[in-house]
Motif scaffolding. Sequence first.
Motif, PDB file in Angstrom:
ATOM      1  N   THR A  85       5.362  -8.692   1.926  1.00  8.86           N
ATOM      2  CA  THR A  85       5.504  -8.084   3.250  1.00  8.86           C
ATOM      3  C   THR A  85       6.058  -6.665   3.151  1.00  8.86           C
ATOM      4  O   THR A  85       5.607  -5.759   3.853  1.00  8.86           O
ATOM      5  CB  THR A  85       6.416  -8.941   4.142  1.00  8.86           C
ATOM      6  N   ASN A  86       7.028  -6.463   2.263  1.00  4.44           N
ATOM      7  CA  ASN A  86       7.585  -5.118   2.074  1.00  4.44           C
ATOM      8  C   ASN A  86       6.513  -4.146   1.599  1.00  4.44           C
ATOM      9  O   ASN A  86       6.430  -3.005   2.071  1.00  4.44           O
ATOM     10  CB  ASN A  86       8.732  -5.155   1.067  1.00  4.44           C
ATOM     11  N   TYR A  87       5.684  -4.576   0.640  1.00  6.84           N
ATOM     12  CA  TYR A  87       4.621  -3.703   0.127  1.00  6.84           C
ATOM     13  C   TYR A  87       3.600  -3.389   1.214  1.00  6.84           C
ATOM     14  O   TYR A  87       3.147  -2.254   1.351  1.00  6.84           O
ATOM     15  CB  TYR A  87       3.918  -4.351  -1.074  1.00  6.84           C
ATOM     16  N   ILE A 102      -5.525  -0.783   5.254  1.00  5.61           N
ATOM     17  CA  ILE A 102      -4.725  -0.994   4.047  1.00  5.61           C
ATOM     18  C   ILE A 102      -5.659  -1.319   2.881  1.00  5.61           C
ATOM     19  O   ILE A 102      -6.478  -2.239   2.958  1.00  5.61           O
ATOM     20  CB  ILE A 102      -3.719  -2.134   4.250  1.00  5.61           C
ATOM     21  N   THR A 103      -5.537  -0.554   1.809  1.00  6.24           N
ATOM     22  CA  THR A 103      -6.391  -0.740   0.633  1.00  6.24           C
ATOM     23  C   THR A 103      -5.549  -1.161  -0.570  1.00  6.24           C
ATOM     24  O   THR A 103      -4.317  -1.044  -0.566  1.00  6.24           O
ATOM     25  CB  THR A 103      -7.132   0.560   0.290  1.00  6.24           C
ATOM     26  N   LEU A 104      -6.224  -1.622  -1.614  1.00  8.67           N
ATOM     27  CA  LEU A 104      -5.530  -2.043  -2.826  1.00  8.67           C
ATOM     28  C   LEU A 104      -4.737  -0.895  -3.462  1.00  8.67           C
ATOM     29  O   LEU A 104      -3.576  -1.093  -3.832  1.00  8.67           O
ATOM     30  CB  LEU A 104      -6.527  -2.622  -3.830  1.00  8.67           C
ATOM     31  N   PRO A 105      -5.300   0.308  -3.601  1.00  6.68           N
ATOM     32  CA  PRO A 105      -4.496   1.410  -4.171  1.00  6.68           C
ATOM     33  C   PRO A 105      -3.211   1.673  -3.386  1.00  6.68           C
ATOM     34  O   PRO A 105      -2.164   1.967  -3.976  1.00  6.68           O
ATOM     35  CB  PRO A 105      -5.455   2.607  -4.110  1.00  6.68           C
ATOM     36  N   GLN A 116       4.000  -0.940  -4.168  1.00  8.89           N
ATOM     37  CA  GLN A 116       4.698  -1.796  -5.123  1.00  8.89           C
ATOM     38  C   GLN A 116       5.429  -0.968  -6.170  1.00  8.89           C
ATOM     39  O   GLN A 116       6.590  -1.234  -6.506  1.00  8.89           O
ATOM     40  CB  GLN A 116       3.718  -2.758  -5.793  1.00  8.89           C
ATOM     41  N   LYS A 117       4.743   0.045  -6.681  1.00  8.84           N
ATOM     42  CA  LYS A 117       5.339   0.913  -7.700  1.00  8.84           C
ATOM     43  C   LYS A 117       6.547   1.653  -7.160  1.00  8.84           C
ATOM     44  O   LYS A 117       7.572   1.762  -7.833  1.00  8.84           O
ATOM     45  CB  LYS A 117       4.292   1.900  -8.208  1.00  8.84           C
ATOM     46  N   GLN A 118       6.436   2.147  -5.927  1.00 10.42           N
ATOM     47  CA  GLN A 118       7.555   2.881  -5.311  1.00 10.42           C
ATOM     48  C   GLN A 118       8.769   1.986  -5.103  1.00 10.42           C
ATOM     49  O   GLN A 118       9.903   2.404  -5.347  1.00 10.42           O
ATOM     50  CB  GLN A 118       7.123   3.447  -3.963  1.00 10.42           C
TER      51      GLN A 118
END
Length: 302
Positions: A271-273, A288-291, A297-299
Amino acid sequence: MLINQIKQMMADKELTQTQVAKECGFSAGALSSFLKGTYKGDNDKLEAALQSWLDGQTQKTAVFVSAPDFVNTPTASKIFADLDFVKMFGKMGVVYGASGVGKTQSARQYTKQNNNVWMITARPSICTINEVLYEMALELGISDAPKRAGKLSRMLKTKLSGTKGLMIIDEADHLPLKVLEEIRILQEDSEVGFMLIGNDKVYTQMQGGFNQQHQFARLWSRNAKKQSVQKNSKQDIDAVAKAWSIDLSDSKLMNALYTIGQSAGSLRALTNYLQLAGLTAQARGEGITLPLILSAQKQMEC
């Protein structure tokens, strides 16, 4: 006119005067007087604070992407069914497992949707008999609750008896055996449902480790429902993705969501991502896309 704008924003977002006043840093009485046009204090200062609050609310409405209030996943439905059971039959139960799988959110939603359902949260500062009973009393609306455990227990028994209600205790893994025994007796005396929610520790504590003998036997035998939720299913992730208007036919994207959603922290992390990815997506005027999800997620994992 500022007063009309404030009233409209409160109506649109279903906010009370108390909530708005607290966010602005002044009393509900001052706000009430201002909205009636009778405020005798520093109107310029109050107007400035309200204008700043209104600007912030308008900005949130324009750019902020919030998570759906609640997603009724298959896991949530199972928890609802257990809560229904212990409430209907006045039993004691436990829902335990990994963090972030939706146990607390399901319990909160159930509390909102049903009458005579109360929910408290144990914590290091609320784990003694006095503190837990006092927290229950406050949740039941007993504002002048006594501080002595014996009197509190008798008052709660009277208040709960005959309600056919349900008391949910979240983070119950903080509770020692002495408190669990007090809860067991209160549950039996009042004949209402009690559901304990927490991590695996609450299960092992009630079981007495792996030994169901002696002082733990009475407690363990009273548990009519025992639900373990260790991770979310793909069906749970599908429900979340659908709530966020994500294309379920995009197999690459969905496989990434399954990987994220079934790992540690599961739905909470997912949910956060999605929320962070949604902000970027909205700014770009796209979905919303996969990239975007992988970037979020990385951030958030840095």
